[in-house]
Design a protein around this motif. Structure first.
Motif, PDB file in Angstrom:
ATOM      1  N   PHE A   1      18.653  15.551 -69.700  1.00  0.00           N
ATOM      2  CA  PHE A   1      19.287  15.021 -70.912  1.00  0.00           C
ATOM      3  C   PHE A   1      20.697  15.544 -71.116  1.00  0.00           C
ATOM      4  O   PHE A   1      21.411  15.046 -71.987  1.00  0.00           O
ATOM      5  N   GLY A   2      21.104  16.567 -70.365  1.00  0.00           N
ATOM      6  CA  GLY A   2      22.380  17.199 -70.637  1.00  0.00           C
ATOM      7  C   GLY A   2      22.334  18.011 -71.905  1.00  0.00           C
ATOM      8  O   GLY A   2      23.331  18.100 -72.629  1.00  0.00           O
ATOM      9  N   ALA A   3      21.188  18.651 -72.176  1.00  0.00           N
ATOM     10  CA  ALA A   3      20.970  19.377 -73.421  1.00  0.00           C
ATOM     11  C   ALA A   3      20.471  20.779 -73.097  1.00  0.00           C
ATOM     12  O   ALA A   3      19.259  21.001 -73.003  1.00  0.00           O
ATOM     13  N   PRO A   4      21.364  21.763 -72.926  1.00  0.00           N
ATOM     14  CA  PRO A   4      20.909  23.116 -72.584  1.00  0.00           C
ATOM     15  C   PRO A   4      20.099  23.784 -73.687  1.00  0.00           C
ATOM     16  O   PRO A   4      19.105  24.457 -73.399  1.00  0.00           O
ATOM     17  N   ILE A   5      20.508  23.609 -74.940  1.00  0.00           N
ATOM     18  CA  ILE A   5      19.738  24.216 -76.034  1.00  0.00           C
ATOM     19  C   ILE A   5      18.381  23.531 -76.161  1.00  0.00           C
ATOM     20  O   ILE A   5      17.350  24.180 -76.382  1.00  0.00           O
ATOM     21  N   GLY A   6      18.368  22.225 -76.003  1.00  0.00           N
ATOM     22  CA  GLY A   6      17.095  21.515 -76.021  1.00  0.00           C
ATOM     23  C   GLY A   6      16.181  21.940 -74.891  1.00  0.00           C
ATOM     24  O   GLY A   6      14.953  21.963 -75.036  1.00  0.00           O
ATOM     25  N   GLY A   7      16.759  22.306 -73.728  1.00  0.00           N
ATOM     26  CA  GLY A   7      15.943  22.786 -72.625  1.00  0.00           C
ATOM     27  C   GLY A   7      15.255  24.095 -72.947  1.00  0.00           C
ATOM     28  O   GLY A   7      14.074  24.296 -72.614  1.00  0.00           O
ATOM     29  N   VAL A   8      15.968  25.013 -73.587  1.00  0.00           N
ATOM     30  CA  VAL A   8      15.356  26.285 -73.990  1.00  0.00           C
ATOM     31  C   VAL A   8      14.216  26.049 -74.969  1.00  0.00           C
ATOM     32  O   VAL A   8      13.123  26.624 -74.834  1.00  0.00           O
ATOM     33  N   LEU A   9      14.451  25.194 -75.940  1.00  0.00           N
ATOM     34  CA  LEU A   9      13.406  24.911 -76.923  1.00  0.00           C
ATOM     35  C   LEU A   9      12.233  24.175 -76.298  1.00  0.00           C
ATOM     36  O   LEU A   9      11.079  24.366 -76.702  1.00  0.00           O
ATOM     37  N   PHE A  10      12.498  23.340 -75.306  1.00  0.00           N
ATOM     38  CA  PHE A  10      11.409  22.649 -74.618  1.00  0.00           C
ATOM     39  C   PHE A  10      10.486  23.639 -73.915  1.00  0.00           C
ATOM     40  O   PHE A  10       9.259  23.532 -73.974  1.00  0.00           O
ATOM     41  N   SER A  11      11.083  24.600 -73.225  1.00  0.00           N
ATOM     42  CA  SER A  11      10.264  25.604 -72.556  1.00  0.00           C
ATOM     43  C   SER A  11       9.459  26.417 -73.560  1.00  0.00           C
ATOM     44  O   SER A  11       8.291  26.741 -73.314  1.00  0.00           O
ATOM     45  N   LEU A  12      10.056  26.741 -74.678  1.00  0.00           N
ATOM     46  CA  LEU A  12       9.352  27.506 -75.704  1.00  0.00           C
ATOM     47  C   LEU A  12       8.251  26.704 -76.366  1.00  0.00           C
ATOM     48  O   LEU A  12       7.139  27.200 -76.586  1.00  0.00           O
ATOM     49  N   GLU A  13       8.528  25.435 -76.660  1.00  0.00           N
ATOM     50  CA  GLU A  13       7.605  24.630 -77.460  1.00  0.00           C
ATOM     51  C   GLU A  13       6.532  23.929 -76.634  1.00  0.00           C
ATOM     52  O   GLU A  13       5.426  23.704 -77.126  1.00  0.00           O
ATOM     53  N   GLU A  14       6.821  23.602 -75.383  1.00  0.00           N
ATOM     54  CA  GLU A  14       5.921  22.739 -74.642  1.00  0.00           C
ATOM     55  C   GLU A  14       5.219  23.434 -73.483  1.00  0.00           C
ATOM     56  O   GLU A  14       3.997  23.418 -73.401  1.00  0.00           O
ATOM     57  N   VAL A  15       5.955  24.025 -72.550  1.00  0.00           N
ATOM     58  CA  VAL A  15       5.328  24.433 -71.296  1.00  0.00           C
ATOM     59  C   VAL A  15       4.991  25.916 -71.209  1.00  0.00           C
ATOM     60  O   VAL A  15       4.053  26.284 -70.498  1.00  0.00           O
ATOM     61  N   SER A  16       5.732  26.768 -71.877  1.00  0.00           N
ATOM     62  CA  SER A  16       5.539  28.199 -71.676  1.00  0.00           C
ATOM     63  C   SER A  16       4.307  28.696 -72.406  1.00  0.00           C
ATOM     64  O   SER A  16       4.025  28.306 -73.539  1.00  0.00           O
ATOM     65  N   TYR A  17       3.586  29.588 -71.727  1.00  0.00           N
ATOM     66  CA  TYR A  17       2.406  30.231 -72.293  1.00  0.00           C
ATOM     67  C   TYR A  17       2.743  31.605 -72.834  1.00  0.00           C
ATOM     68  O   TYR A  17       2.071  32.118 -73.720  1.00  0.00           O
ATOM     69  N   TYR A  18       3.795  32.208 -72.280  1.00  0.00           N
ATOM     70  CA  TYR A  18       4.226  33.555 -72.671  1.00  0.00           C
ATOM     71  C   TYR A  18       5.742  33.529 -72.673  1.00  0.00           C
ATOM     72  O   TYR A  18       6.370  33.296 -71.650  1.00  0.00           O
ATOM     73  N   PHE A  19       6.360  33.762 -73.836  1.00  0.00           N
ATOM     74  CA  PHE A  19       7.797  33.559 -73.972  1.00  0.00           C
ATOM     75  C   PHE A  19       8.396  34.661 -74.842  1.00  0.00           C
ATOM     76  O   PHE A  19       8.763  34.440 -75.991  1.00  0.00           O
ATOM     77  N   PRO A  20       8.534  35.879 -74.293  1.00  0.00           N
ATOM     78  CA  PRO A  20       9.150  36.970 -75.064  1.00  0.00           C
ATOM     79  C   PRO A  20      10.648  36.756 -75.199  1.00  0.00           C
ATOM     80  O   PRO A  20      11.236  35.908 -74.521  1.00  0.00           O
ATOM     81  N   PRO A  21      11.296  37.526 -76.073  1.00  0.00           N
ATOM     82  CA  PRO A  21      12.756  37.345 -76.269  1.00  0.00           C
ATOM     83  C   PRO A  21      13.559  37.513 -74.987  1.00  0.00           C
ATOM     84  O   PRO A  21      14.554  36.813 -74.781  1.00  0.00           O
ATOM     85  N   LYS A  22      13.160  38.446 -74.112  1.00  0.00           N
ATOM     86  CA  LYS A  22      13.904  38.618 -72.867  1.00  0.00           C
ATOM     87  C   LYS A  22      13.850  37.356 -72.016  1.00  0.00           C
ATOM     88  O   LYS A  22      14.856  36.953 -71.412  1.00  0.00           O
TER      89      LYS A  22
END
Length: 919
Positions: A444-465
């Motif tokens: 999509f050309g959306a870097p911030i959206g990519g971070v949120l996608f990983s957090l909201e959809e696919v990641s099972y463990y997503f610490p701040p680091k």
């Protein structure tokens, strides 16, 4: 604990710790078994003479070295390939079968045995040639045959049994302990070189995600350029440069002498030009779709029926298997070396890693589910090429979802460059989370959206680091894509629209309505896909011949799309035209000149909406790489554009109405209402209804439009769409795939409500599932083999056998570890006895480096298995499985062993509660 107490207990069996003085004394150094390797590179286990009593032969010594010897045993490893485990890493070479002498030592499973498993025997091929190492390093092993899931695997950590079986779940606690040993050994060095090593170790993660971001952008550039050039071949070709697309060949599409249609090129046939164009268009759609399907089918993998799963790709027509009860008396195989191929009454499982989008499978993999080859190099290459053909065919599918899978493949392969991530799944999943985010970034050309996608959809463990590192990976991908400039616009977004006019207060009602419509359409799309898959896709000729379904869908798409100018466009171009505001350069035909022309536009949009909705429904799930993000947005954009033109018609015909008092009187057709805004709002709402993404979608829509004024309408519609979709259909499209494929997936983002306790799901204790050492710690090997085969017959290849003494839990040996240990024995007969002691006697060893007795299984046992009281609340059990990532939990009643609950059994229990409406 007082008898009858109902307090939950998280207990660990006692584990003896060797005194520090003994660990540091050289005279107490433990003997280390050495492996042998013949001239051809075939690994041969050490053979030792076996006496009738293994205790006498071993003199009660253990093969556990000091923790200071850890780095001495970290020898060179064979690099994995695409046949290797996704989350389980491999390292090879002849090494010692030893463990750490601490309570928190790493304990893992392994992936190699014979009886009841999917693997071959213990004898591995460890070729040391340069060509073999190069091939293994990049993962270009193309030796996979259909149905061959028996390839032996190589180990991961210093412990040679750190291996994971196919379709098992990894143990994150063990991986975390293993990394702690590595970090402890690294930080023990206080000199300058040690600090330099520590700094380089910390920089590896940043270097790795930067490489992944750049490589993902390069793959996206190749796909975008190639797909755009091939897409227009269905209509004609450029006479000046045949490889150019119509957009690059013609500056003015309406008047382009350089572009020649197939009707003009074949006018010598005497047929009508329109008929020739239709025939060429339909033929091109079918050829491209079939070619993509045939490439996808080359990744076919057949798994023996001993593994009970429905399917492994986006096939909603998978047979739904009822949960069967535990077998009462499974039949023991006559030969312990026989590899099972079929189980009576159950067919083999077939899946295609390159099919579908792969987002659901990436979610399951990141949660700890092992699927060999799903993120390998072969899948990466085939899916990339097949996706170019499937998108170029003009089918109603997108490339955004497959980009997530492709980027994750790149991350998985890139992890092989650094042992820190290659040998530890806990570290690897952090990199895979960042890789999935970079896929959305380049899509999509959306870097911030990519971070949120990983957090909201696919990641099972997503610490701040991990989030910060993911953001860096997305920025690296975006910057690389900016320099590559695949769209020729200097932008990284797939399309860019700008809205000049602001929205009015009365439009909030329309935005809420679009949210309701988008959420409803998304929910009904999921239901329609389920119905279509369970009816049409279960026909025998469709199930047996997937390419026939692709041909049928391609023919329907070709004939239906040729006559409608909107369905004939590429999905990204169509979405751009629907969302664009009207202007002097707009040639989409969606800009009315007066109120009377609005009706014709609404009629044409309604017809296109019906065609596109039907094509999207029947296309999703066919055996080609296909995403659902942009196609679902297009369906919603049609509805949004229709609603926008309806409201525009009312404003033009009733300008004096009180509700339209804020609209300017002389401002043009879009002075008050911009139908393109409604198309974008409805597109986001429909995609939310299908995928249940919320914040991610609002940010992606903002990054596509760059309009801060319209963030509120986007967010409002997405919120309403999610509420509506959850009320009509609780499952998203990827939750549906996870459920129908029977993946052992525990959703960490959803917390069920329990009214039961652990004892309600604890099976009764069976003698076949317990190793009793009350009378003697010596257990016949044939008995252990039969207990192991019992677990395999029950489908628990990643289970475990508790070790009890006088009904008290004193340890546990994982089934893969036991399988590996038994495979080291020369032969299994009634005279072979194995030591299953859970305590270790440290004595002097005269012979340094003497071979370890293979009948001593003490080093394979876990003396501190996690255990809970039988009266523990089910919510605590859920938290232990989700937060700790355990495979199984031992159950105690008044301090005595009462059973074992596997993670898959707990997942099954939750599924049954959901089906019964109790959860």
């Amino acid at each position: 604990m007082r008898k009858g107490s109902h307090l939950p207990i998280l207990s660990f069996a006692p584990y003896p710790v060797m005194p520090r003085s003994e660990r540091s004394t050289p005279s107490h150094r433990l003997s280390i078994a050495t492996d042998s390797q013949d001239e051809d590179g075939d690994y041969t286990p050490p053979r030792t003479a076996r006496s009738s009593s293994p205790v006498i032969a071993r003199r009660l010594h253990s093969a556990r070295p000091s923790d200071l010897d850890l780095r001495n045993r970290m020898s060179s490893r064979i690099q994995p390939d695409e046949q290797s485990s996704l989350l389980a890493n491999q390292d090879g070479g002849p090494r010692n079968y030893t463990s750490e002498p601490n309570t928190s030592r790493p304990r893992f499973s392994r992936r190699n045995s014979v009886a009841g498993s999917l693997r071959q025997s213990i004898h591995h091929r460890r070729s040391g040639s340069l060509s073999a190492r190069l091939v293994s390093a990049i993962g270009t092993s193309w030796r996979r045959q259909e149905g061959d899931m028996s390839e032996s695997k190589t180990p991961v950590f210093a412990d040679d049994r750190v291996w994971y079986d196919q379709f098992t779940s990894t143990d994150w606690v063990h991986d975390s302990i293993a990394d702690n040993f590595r970090v402890r050994d690294l930080r023990s060095r206080k000199d300058l070189r040690g600090r330099l090593y520590a700094w380089l170790d910390g920089a590896q993660g940043w270097i790795l995600v930067a490489i992944i971001g750049c490589l993902t952008a390069c793959v996206a550039y190749f796909v975008d350029i190639t797909e755009t050039a091939i897409f227009d071949v269905k209509e004609g070709y450029c006479t000046e440069r045949w490889f150019l697309s119509k957009g690059r060949c013609c500056f003015i599409p309406e008047d382009c002498p350089s572009w020649r249609t197939w009707g003009d090129a074949m006018d010598f046939t005497g047929l009508e030009r329109e008929s020739l164009d239709l025939m060429a268009y339909v033929l091109s759609v079918v050829v491209f779709a079939v070619a993509s399907c045939l490439l996808t089918l080359t990744t076919k993998t057949v798994v023996p029926s001993s593994i009970s799963l429905a399917t492994m790709d986006e096939n909603l027509g998978a047979d739904h298997k009822e949960h069967a009860g535990e077998p009462e008396a499974p039949k023991i195989r006559p030969s312990p070396t026989q590899i099972p191929i079929e189980t009576p009454g159950r067919s083999a499982m077939i899946y295609y890693p390159a099919a579908g989008s792969g987002v659901a499978e990436v979610k399951v993999i990141l949660s700890g589910f092992v699927v060999h080859g799903y993120l390998g190099l072969q899948t990466l290459l085939i899916k990339t090429v097949a996706m170019v053909l499937s998108v170029a065919s003009g089918l109603s599918l997108g490339k955004e979802g497959p980009f997530v899978h492709i980027a994750t493949c790149i991350g998985n392969i890139a992890c092989r460059m650094f042992p820190k991530y290659n040998r530890n799944d806990g570290k690897r999943r952090e990199v895979l989370s960042a890789s999935a985010a970079s896929g959305v970034t380049v899509a999509f050309g959306a870097p911030i959206g990519g971070v949120l996608f990983s957090l909201e959809e696919v990641s099972y463990y997503f610490p701040p680091k991990t989030m910060f590192r993911t953001f860096f990976c997305c920025i690296a991908a975006a910057v690389s894509l900016k320099f590559l400039n695949p769209y020729g616009t200097g932008k990284i977004v797939i399309f860019e629209v700008r809205y000049v006019t602001d929205w009015n207060s009365f439009e909030i009602i329309a935005f809420v309505l679009l949210g309701i419509l988008g959420g409803g359409m998304g929910a009904f799309f999921i239901k329609a896909c389920r119905i279509w898959a369970r009816t049409f896709r279960r026909l025998s000729f469709i199930k047996n011949w997937p390419v026939f379904e692709v041909i049928l869908v391609a023919l329907i798409t070709g004939f239906a799309g040729f006559w409608n100018r909107y369905t004939k466009l590429a999905v990204t171009e169509l979405l751009y035209q629907l969302a664009s505001p009207c202007g002097p350069n707009n040639t989409s035909g969606l800009c009315p000149k007066d109120s009377e022309s609005i009706r014709a536009i609404i009629v044409s949009l309604t017809v296109a909406f019906l065609i596109k909705s039907f094509l999207t429904t029947i296309t999703f799930g066919i055996k080609v790489p296909a995403g659902i993000y942009v196609p679902s947005m297009i369906v919603g954009a049609f509805v949004g554009r229709i609603v926008g033109h309806m409201l525009q018609y009312l404003v033009l015909n009733y300008p004096d109405a009180a509700i339209f008092s804020s609209c300017p009187q002389d401002g043009g057709m879009e002075a008050c209402v911009t139908p393109g805004v409604y198309a974008m709002v409805a597109a986001g709402a429909t995609m939310c209804g299908v995928t249940r993404l919320s914040v991610t979608l609002a940010v992606i829509l903002f990054e596509l439009t760059g309009s801060l004024d319209h963030v509120l309408p986007f967010s409002l519609a997405v919120l309403v769409a999610k509420w509506t979709a959850d009320a009509l259909e609780p499952l998203s499209i990827y939750d549906l795939l996870t459920e129908m494929n029977s993946y052992p997936f525990l959703d960490s983002k959803v917390r069920p409500v329990f009214t039961t306790e652990l004892g309600d799901i604890t099976p009764r204790v069976r003698t076949e599932r317990v190793i009793d050492i009350s009378s003697s710690p010596l257990v016949p090997a044939i008995v252990l083999r039969r207990k192991l085969e019992y677990l395999h017959d029950a489908g628990e290849i990643d289970g475990g056998l508790p070790i009890v003494r006088n009904d008290v839990l004193v340890g546990l040996i994982p089934a893969p570890d036991l399988e590996f240990a038994l495979d080291k024995l020369d032969e299994v007969d009634t005279q072979t006895l194995c030591l299953m002691a859970t305590t270790i006697t440290w004595q002097d060893t005269e012979e340094e480096g003497r071979d370890h007795d293979p009948t001593d299984l003490t080093s394979y046992t876990d003396p501190a298995p996690v255990a809970l009281d039988i009266h523990s609340p089910m919510d605590l059990v859920y938290q232990v499985f989700v937060k700790l990532g355990l495979r199984y939990i031992c159950v105690l009643r008044d301090g005595r062993y009462a059973g074992l609950v596997h993670k898959k059994a707990f997942v099954k229990y939750i599924k049954e509660m959901e089906e019964a409406g109790e959860c």
